[in-house]
Design a protein around this motif. Sequence first.
Motif, short mmCIF file in Angstrom:
data_model
loop_
_atom_site.label_atom_id
_atom_site.label_comp_id
_atom_site.label_asym_id
_atom_site.label_seq_id
_atom_site.Cartn_x
_atom_site.Cartn_y
_atom_site.Cartn_z
N ALA A 151 0.84 -1.21 0.00
CA ALA A 151 0.00 0.00 0.00
C ALA A 151 0.87 1.25 0.00
O ALA A 151 0.51 2.27 -0.60
N ASP A 152 2.03 1.18 0.66
CA ASP A 152 2.90 2.34 0.70
C ASP A 152 3.49 2.66 -0.68
O ASP A 152 3.74 3.83 -0.99
N VAL A 153 3.69 1.65 -1.48
CA VAL A 153 4.15 1.90 -2.84
C VAL A 153 3.11 2.73 -3.60
O VAL A 153 3.44 3.69 -4.29
N ILE A 154 1.85 2.38 -3.43
CA ILE A 154 0.77 3.13 -4.10
C ILE A 154 0.71 4.55 -3.56
O ILE A 154 0.65 5.52 -4.33
N ARG A 155 0.74 4.71 -2.24
CA ARG A 155 0.71 6.06 -1.66
C ARG A 155 1.87 6.90 -2.17
O ARG A 155 1.70 8.08 -2.50
N THR A 156 3.04 6.30 -2.26
CA THR A 156 4.22 7.03 -2.72
C THR A 156 4.11 7.40 -4.19
O THR A 156 4.58 8.46 -4.60
N ALA A 157 3.46 6.57 -4.96
CA ALA A 157 3.29 6.85 -6.40
C ALA A 157 2.34 8.00 -6.67
O ALA A 157 2.49 8.72 -7.66
N VAL A 158 1.34 8.19 -5.81
CA VAL A 158 0.34 9.23 -6.08
C VAL A 158 0.51 10.48 -5.22
O VAL A 158 -0.03 11.54 -5.56
N ALA A 159 1.27 10.39 -4.14
CA ALA A 159 1.41 11.54 -3.23
C ALA A 159 1.92 12.81 -3.92
O ALA A 159 1.39 13.89 -3.65
N PRO A 160 2.90 12.73 -4.82
CA PRO A 160 3.35 13.96 -5.47
C PRO A 160 2.26 14.66 -6.29
O PRO A 160 2.26 15.88 -6.43
N ILE A 161 1.33 13.89 -6.79
CA ILE A 161 0.22 14.47 -7.56
C ILE A 161 -0.64 15.33 -6.63
O ILE A 161 -0.97 16.48 -6.94
N TYR A 162 -0.98 14.77 -5.47
CA TYR A 162 -1.78 15.52 -4.50
C TYR A 162 -1.03 16.73 -3.98
O TYR A 162 -1.63 17.79 -3.76
N TYR A 163 0.26 16.59 -3.77
CA TYR A 163 1.05 17.71 -3.30
C TYR A 163 0.98 18.88 -4.28
O TYR A 163 0.74 20.02 -3.90
N ARG A 164 1.19 18.58 -5.55
CA ARG A 164 1.15 19.64 -6.56
C ARG A 164 -0.26 20.24 -6.68
O ARG A 164 -0.40 21.45 -6.84
N LEU A 165 -1.27 19.41 -6.60
CA LEU A 165 -2.64 19.91 -6.76
C LEU A 165 -3.10 20.74 -5.57
O LEU A 165 -3.71 21.80 -5.75
#
Length: 195
Positions: A151-165
């Motif tokens: 699950a952490d791999v998934i969170r790490t893959a999408v977290a930068p998207i949320y940060y930028r948004l």
Amino acid sequence: MDKRPGGRSARVRDAVRQATLAELAEHGYGRLTVENVAIRSGVHKTTVYRRWGSPEGLIADALELARQEQWPMPDTGSLRDDLREIAELVRGGFADPIAGPISAAFVSAAVQGEGPARALHAFYATRHEQAAEVVRRAVVRGELPADTDVADVIRTAVAPIYYRLFITHEPVTERDAERAADAALAAARAGVLSS
């Protein structure tokens, strides 16, 4: 009220949910009201107040229903490509002219209220668990260490998207999504995301 699946209760819940989503798409969370949802849904205002109580209740219920929907998971045979598709699915969802404002309103509501925050947490926990299947397959194929926190791999893959948004309010391009996925893959391969 009829509690049978598919009965009046289900029809009312669906009408209110659809009206909530439409209101969020058009006006955002800041202008979501029980009155407008009641008018749009055709459900009497007292029924909406009795069952949902507030805009926060409407948000929480819409997220609960959304949590039950399956997310389309890629199966390309390559973790790199699967993660890139997941990151693009997230980026594309927020870029969508209808789904994007709704998703942004869910995040906004979660920042402002405890009920929506719990509902959003449950929603994302379910999404991450669904998406983690692509990482489990990669572990089985030998692409990642056996002790990888899937699950952490998934969170790490999408977290930068949320940060930028939501933090820096920067645009997110397809290349940004690819880079986020690639960074998560590199971290997982290096054992940084072990459980």
